[in-house]
Write a protein that holds these residues in place. Structure first.
Motif, PDB file in Angstrom:
ATOM      1  N   ARG A  54       0.841  -1.204   0.000  1.00 36.33           N
ATOM      2  CA  ARG A  54       0.000   0.000   0.000  1.00 36.33           C
ATOM      3  C   ARG A  54       0.882   1.263   0.000  1.00 36.33           C
ATOM      4  O   ARG A  54       0.632   2.201  -0.741  1.00 36.33           O
ATOM      5  N   ILE A  55       1.951   1.220   0.808  1.00 32.48           N
ATOM      6  CA  ILE A  55       2.854   2.373   0.847  1.00 32.48           C
ATOM      7  C   ILE A  55       3.486   2.575  -0.531  1.00 32.48           C
ATOM      8  O   ILE A  55       3.513   3.688  -1.065  1.00 32.48           O
ATOM      9  N   SER A  56       3.962   1.473  -1.115  1.00 34.37           N
ATOM     10  CA  SER A  56       4.610   1.564  -2.427  1.00 34.37           C
ATOM     11  C   SER A  56       3.648   2.120  -3.480  1.00 34.37           C
ATOM     12  O   SER A  56       4.004   2.998  -4.268  1.00 34.37           O
ATOM     13  N   SER A  57       2.408   1.612  -3.469  1.00 33.74           N
ATOM     14  CA  SER A  57       1.421   2.058  -4.455  1.00 33.74           C
ATOM     15  C   SER A  57       1.069   3.531  -4.255  1.00 33.74           C
ATOM     16  O   SER A  57       0.948   4.288  -5.221  1.00 33.74           O
ATOM     17  N   GLU A  83      11.634   3.096  -4.272  1.00 36.27           N
ATOM     18  CA  GLU A  83      12.679   2.077  -4.394  1.00 36.27           C
ATOM     19  C   GLU A  83      13.024   1.490  -3.034  1.00 36.27           C
ATOM     20  O   GLU A  83      13.238   0.283  -2.909  1.00 36.27           O
ATOM     21  N   HIS A  84      13.070   2.355  -1.999  1.00 36.66           N
ATOM     22  CA  HIS A  84      13.394   1.843  -0.655  1.00 36.66           C
ATOM     23  C   HIS A  84      12.350   0.814  -0.209  1.00 36.66           C
ATOM     24  O   HIS A  84      12.691  -0.230   0.331  1.00 36.66           O
ATOM     25  N   VAL A  85      11.074   1.148  -0.455  1.00 38.69           N
ATOM     26  CA  VAL A  85      10.004   0.223  -0.043  1.00 38.69           C
ATOM     27  C   VAL A  85      10.043  -1.047  -0.896  1.00 38.69           C
ATOM     28  O   VAL A  85       9.898  -2.157  -0.379  1.00 38.69           O
ATOM     29  N   GLY A  99      13.193   5.907   8.711  1.00 41.46           N
ATOM     30  CA  GLY A  99      13.703   6.563   7.501  1.00 41.46           C
ATOM     31  C   GLY A  99      12.590   6.814   6.493  1.00 41.46           C
ATOM     32  O   GLY A  99      12.488   7.902   5.909  1.00 41.46           O
ATOM     33  N   ILE A 100      11.715   5.806   6.321  1.00 43.75           N
ATOM     34  CA  ILE A 100      10.600   5.955   5.379  1.00 43.75           C
ATOM     35  C   ILE A 100       9.660   7.054   5.866  1.00 43.75           C
ATOM     36  O   ILE A 100       9.205   7.901   5.090  1.00 43.75           O
ATOM     37  N   LEU A 101       9.384   7.033   7.166  1.00 39.99           N
ATOM     38  CA  LEU A 101       8.471   8.040   7.742  1.00 39.99           C
ATOM     39  C   LEU A 101       8.993   9.457   7.497  1.00 39.99           C
ATOM     40  O   LEU A 101       8.252  10.342   7.043  1.00 39.99           O
ATOM     41  N   VAL A 131      17.574   6.523  -8.599  1.00 36.74           N
ATOM     42  CA  VAL A 131      18.406   5.350  -8.285  1.00 36.74           C
ATOM     43  C   VAL A 131      19.103   4.849  -9.546  1.00 36.74           C
ATOM     44  O   VAL A 131      20.289   4.562  -9.548  1.00 36.74           O
ATOM     45  N   TYR A 132      18.371   4.769 -10.639  1.00 38.44           N
ATOM     46  CA  TYR A 132      18.952   4.255 -11.885  1.00 38.44           C
ATOM     47  C   TYR A 132      19.387   5.392 -12.807  1.00 38.44           C
ATOM     48  O   TYR A 132      20.361   5.281 -13.522  1.00 38.44           O
ATOM     49  N   ASP A 133      18.632   6.465 -12.814  1.00 39.29           N
ATOM     50  CA  ASP A 133      18.978   7.700 -13.528  1.00 39.29           C
ATOM     51  C   ASP A 133      19.418   7.452 -14.973  1.00 39.29           C
ATOM     52  O   ASP A 133      20.564   7.703 -15.349  1.00 39.29           O
ATOM     53  N   ILE A 134      18.494   6.981 -15.739  1.00 41.74           N
ATOM     54  CA  ILE A 134      18.810   6.646 -17.137  1.00 41.74           C
ATOM     55  C   ILE A 134      19.138   7.905 -17.952  1.00 41.74           C
ATOM     56  O   ILE A 134      19.820   7.839 -18.971  1.00 41.74           O
ATOM     57  N   SER A 135      18.711   9.053 -17.469  1.00 43.78           N
ATOM     58  CA  SER A 135      18.923  10.283 -18.246  1.00 43.78           C
ATOM     59  C   SER A 135      20.399  10.710 -18.258  1.00 43.78           C
ATOM     60  O   SER A 135      20.790  11.551 -19.054  1.00 43.78           O
ATOM     61  N   ARG A 136      21.229  10.113 -17.374  1.00 46.87           N
ATOM     62  CA  ARG A 136      22.669  10.459 -17.406  1.00 46.87           C
ATOM     63  C   ARG A 136      23.318   9.964 -18.690  1.00 46.87           C
ATOM     64  O   ARG A 136      24.415  10.392 -19.053  1.00 46.87           O
ATOM     65  N   PHE A 137      22.677   9.014 -19.386  1.00 47.34           N
ATOM     66  CA  PHE A 137      23.198   8.556 -20.677  1.00 47.34           C
ATOM     67  C   PHE A 137      22.581   9.335 -21.835  1.00 47.34           C
ATOM     68  O   PHE A 137      22.738   8.953 -22.990  1.00 47.34           O
ATOM     69  N   GLY A 138      21.829  10.363 -21.531  1.00 44.84           N
ATOM     70  CA  GLY A 138      21.164  11.148 -22.582  1.00 44.84           C
ATOM     71  C   GLY A 138      19.892  10.504 -23.087  1.00 44.84           C
ATOM     72  O   GLY A 138      19.474  10.753 -24.217  1.00 44.84           O
TER      73      GLY A 138
END
Lengths: 501, 134
Positions: A242-245, A271-273, A313-315, B30-37
Motif C-alpha cells: 500500500r505504501i509503495s502504491s 525504491e526503498h520500499v 527513515g521511510i516516515l 536510483v537508476y537515472d537513465i537520463s545520465r546517458f542522454g
C-alpha cells in the motif's frame, strides 16, 4: 469499555446482522429468489432473469435492505449456462451482495442480446449501470476533444472523449476498448496453481492484494485456519504494498503537475520500499508469495528488526515528500477545488477506497468487516471532507502514515510460531462450490468471485475498484477545465490491470 | 548511429502493463537513465526507440503500427517483458499477426516478468554501443 468505544467508533461487520438480512431476503423475496447463501461476509443470491427487475426494485426501495450502490455487472458462463453477476452494496447498512442472474439463452450471441435488452431496465433503477451499456457518444464526431491512451502509467488503458464549451467540459466519456485484452474463456477451467502465479497482474501496482484475495477465498472453501504469524506477515506485506502504491501515486501526481523534484524524490522512496518487499518476497512487482494455507517462506529472524529499523527513515522521507509537494502554495492552489465530488456522487458511482473516503464516507473494510487480524492493530481510517484533488492526495499521505504505524506494531510484536507448509494444491478435493472474497487494496475494495471443483477453478471473476473510478471520473469531469483532465484522472489512481476483463 | 541521436535518445513506451512501472523506475534517481542522454517522450514523431511492452488486443496492435509509422528514421524497437517476447501471460491465444511482424522488426528483446530496470537499461546501452541497421 474500551472495546465498546472501539466498536462504537468503527462499526464492525456483525454476522448477526448479515443473518438478519438473509432472513429478510427469505421473507420478502421468497418466491423470486432461487437460492440465498452467505459466502464469507457477503450474501450471494441466485435468481432467474424474469424476476431480476422486481428484486432490484425491492432491494433498493425496502428500508430493510437499503441498497443504493451498484458496483459491477459481468456476463459470464457458469456450468454451461450464461449468467449475469451483479454486485450491489449498501454503505449505510455496511454489507454487500452478489446476484447471479440465470439468462435464458444458451448461445453466445443470444446471451449478449439478452444483456443488451436488460441493461436499460437496470439503468432505470440504478443509474450507474449506464457505464456498462454500449454508448453511441463514444465517437470522434460527437465530441470536441479526444485524448487517446497516453504513454504515462495510469492513462494508458482508456480513451477520453470530451464535449466542451470553450475550455469547460460539458460531458466526458471514457472508453476502455484498448484495455479489454482477456479472451472470453480466460480463467475458465484453469488449474489453481496457474491462477495463483498469474493473478497478481490484475493489480500490478500492488500485486500482493489479488493473491491475498484468491487465497482467502480458497482457504474459506477448504476451511483452513491460518496461524497468527502468517496473518501478521500477510498484513505487513499488504501495508508495504500500500505504501509503495501510494508513493507511486504521488509520483504520478507530481509528474502531471510538473513538480520534478517531488517526482524524483517519490521514485527514490518507492525504491526503498520495493527493496524491502524484494528482500522478503524475492520480487519487486509480482510477489507470488502468498500461498493457500500460508506463505512461501518464513521471515529470517533479523528481517523484522531490519524492517522496523528502516521505518523511521521511510516516515521521515514521506513527511519530507509531503512537505515538498503540499507546502507549495502554487501546487495546492492547483489541486484545491479541482475535480470536486460530494459523497452522494461517489456512493452512486460505486467508488470505494481512498477516493470514497476523500469525499467524507467512512468505509474501509479493514475496519468495517474485521478483515484478517486488523482488529488487533491500532490505526485510524484516514478521512477527507471536501472530495477534491487536494483531499485525495492528502488522504494517501495519511494512509501511508497509518500503514507505517501498522507495520511498526507488527514488527514489534510478531508472534513466534511454527509455520506449516502451504497446502499441496494438487491433492485438493472439493465439490462444486462458490466463494466471494474481498480485500482493501490501495485503490478500493478488490473483490473476486470464484467457482471451484477439486483443484480446478471453473470461473474467476475479478471485480476491481478501478472500473468504478472510471465512471466516477466521467461524473466529476464536467464543469472542470480541459487542462485539468490529467490531474483529475491521476488523482483517482486508476490501475489499468483491473480493466482487463 | 549519428552522434546527435546517440547523445539524445528519445524513448516512446507503448502499451500498458506491469513492465511500464519498471521502465519508468529507470528514470528515477536510483537508476537515472537520463545520465546517458536517454529521455522518455510521449510524441512518436520525437522518438527514436519504440518500446513495446504489456498487454495488447487488436485495437492496441493497430495503434502500435500507427505509432511506428509516425516515428521518423532512424528508429529502433525494443520488446520488453514476457507478454511481448514470448506470449501474453493472460491471453495465450493472442499473437501479433504476420503483417505486424513484417512491418516491425524488433531489435532487442528484454525477457522477464517484469524485467528489472537494470535489464532494461542494459538493452538501451547495448543499443547505444552497437545499434542494429535500420
Amino acid at each position: 469499555m474500551a472495546k465498546e468505544l472501539y466498536d462504537g467508533i468503527y462499526s464492525s461487520h456483525k454476522l448477526v446482522f448479515i443473518e438478519r438480512i438473509e432472513k429478510n431476503i427469505d421473507y420478502y423475496l421468497k418466491n423470486r429468489i432461487l437460492e440465498v447463501k452467505r459466502l464469507q461476509q457477503e450474501l450471494f443470491c441466485v435468481l432467474n432473469k424474469s424476476s431480476l427487475i422486481s428484486v432490484l426494485k425491492e432491494l433498493k426501495e425496502n428500508p430493510e435492505f437499503d441498497i443504493q450502490v451498484i458496483n459491477s455487472i459481468n456476463l459470464f458462463k457458469s456450468n454451461g449456462r450464461y449468467c449475469l453477476l451483479i454486485g450491489l452494496s449498501s454503505v449505510a447498512n455496511n454489507y454487500s451482495m452478489l446476484l447471479k442472474v440465470l439468462l435464458n439463452s444458451g448461445t453466445d450471441d443470444g446471451s449478449r442480446q439478452e444483456y443488451k435488452e436488460i441493461l436499460p431496465e437496470i439503468v432505470q433503477i440504478f443509474k450507474a449501470a449506464e457505464f456498462y451499456m454500449s454508448r453511441n457518444n463514444l465517437t470522434h464526431s460527437y465530441n470536441d476533444a479526444v485524448f487517446e491512451s497516453q504513454v504515462f502509467d495510469g492513462f494508458d488503458s482508456f480513451d477520453i472523449f470530451l464535449s466542451t464549451d470553450y475550455d469547460i467540459i460539458n460531458r466526458a466519456y471514457l472508453d476502455t476498448a484498448i484495455s479489454r485484452v482477456l479472451p472470453q474463456n480466460f480463467n475458465k477451467d484453469s488449474s489453481l496453481f496457474d491462477l495463483q502465479t498469474s493473478v497478481s497482474r490484475y493489480d500490478y501496482s500492488a500485486g500482493i492484494f489479488p493473491e491475498l484475495c484468491l487465497c482467502l477465498a480458497v482457504e474459506e472453501l477448504l476451511k483452513i485456519k491460518v496461524s497468527r504469524r502468517v496473518q501478521y506477515i500477510r498484513i505487513l506485506l499488504s501495508e508495504l504494498s500500500r505504501i509503495s502504491s501510494h508513493i507511486y501515486f504521488v509520483a504520478r501526481i507530481a509528474k502531471v503537475i510538473g513538480a520534478d523534484m517531488a517526482f524524483n524524490f517519490s521514485l527514490l522512496e518507492r525504491e526503498h520500499v520495493l527493496r524491502i518487499l524484494e528482500e522478503i518476497t524475492g520480487s519487486r512487482i509480482n510477489p507470488n508469495f502468498i500461498k493457500i494455507g500460508g506463505i512461501k517462506k518464513d521471515f529470517k529472524p533479523e528481517t523484522a528488526a531490519n524492517i522496523k529499523g528502516s521505518l523511521s527513515g521511510i516516515l521521515k522521507a514521506v513527511y519530507k515528500l509531503e512537505t515538498l509537494l503540499l507546502d507549495n502554495s502554487i501546487i495546492t492552489a492547483k489541486l484545491k477545488n479541482t475535480g470536486v465530488a460530494d459523497k452522494d456522487v461517489a456512493l452512486a458511482c460505486g467508488t470505494t477506497g481512498p477516493n470514497l473516503r476523500a469525499s467524507g464516507v467512512r468505509y474501509d473494510i479493514r475496519k468495517n468487516r474485521n478483515l484478517m487480524l486488523y482488529k488487533d492493530l491500532s490505526f485510524l481510517v484516514a478521512m477527507g471532507k471536501y472530495g477534491d484533488c487536494l483531499e485525495r492526495v492528502q488522504i494517501r499521505f495519511r494512509e501511508i502514515y497509518q500503514s507505517i504505524k501498522i507495520i511498526d506494531q507488527i514488527t514489534s510484536d510478531l508472534p513466534d510460531e511454527y509455520i506449516k507448509k502451504p497446502v499441496d494444491i494438487s491433492e485438493v478435493e472439493l465439490e462444486y462450490s462458490e466463494m466471494i472474497s474481498s480485500v482493501e487494496c490501495p485503490h478500493g475494495v478488490f473483490k473476486t468471485f470464484i467457482e471451484m471443483k477439486d483443484n480446478r477453478v471453473l470461473n474467476l471473476i475479478v471485480l476491481g475498484p478501478s472500473r468504478n473510478s472510471l465512471y466516477f471520473a466521467e461524473k466529476i469531469l464536467p464543469g472542470n477545465r480541459v487542462e485539468d483532465v490529467e490531474l483529475i484522472i491521476a488523482s483517482l489512481d486508476i490501475c489499468s490491470g483491473e480493466l482487463m476483463s | 548511429m549519428k552522434s546527435l541521436v546517440k547523445n539524445n535518445l528519445n524513448l516512446f513506451v507503448a502499451g500498458f502493463g506491469c513492465c511500464k512501472q519498471e521502465i519508468f523506475a529507470a528514470s528515477g534517481p536510483v537508476y537515472d537513465i537520463s545520465r546517458f542522454g536517454i529521455n522518455f517522450t510521449s510524441i512518436p514523431e520525437e522518438s527514436d526507440v519504440l518500446v513495446i511492452q504489456g498487454f495488447y488486443n487488436k485495437e492496441g496492435q493497430s495503434r502500435l503500427l500507427k505509432y511506428y509509422a509516425r516515428m521518423r528514421e532512424p528508429k529502433w524497437v525494443i520488446a520488453v517483458g514476457k507478454c511481448v517476447v514470448d506470449c501474453n501471460l493472460l491471453n495465450k491465444s493472442f499473437q501479433f499477426d504476420d503483417g505486424f511482424r513484417e512491418i516491425i522488426n524488433v531489435d532487442f528483446f528484454v525477457p522477464g516478468c517484469p524485467p528489472r530496470p537494470e535489464a532494461f537499461m542494459y538493452a538501451i546501452l547495448r543499443l547505444l554501443e552497437s545499434p542494429p541497421d535500420y
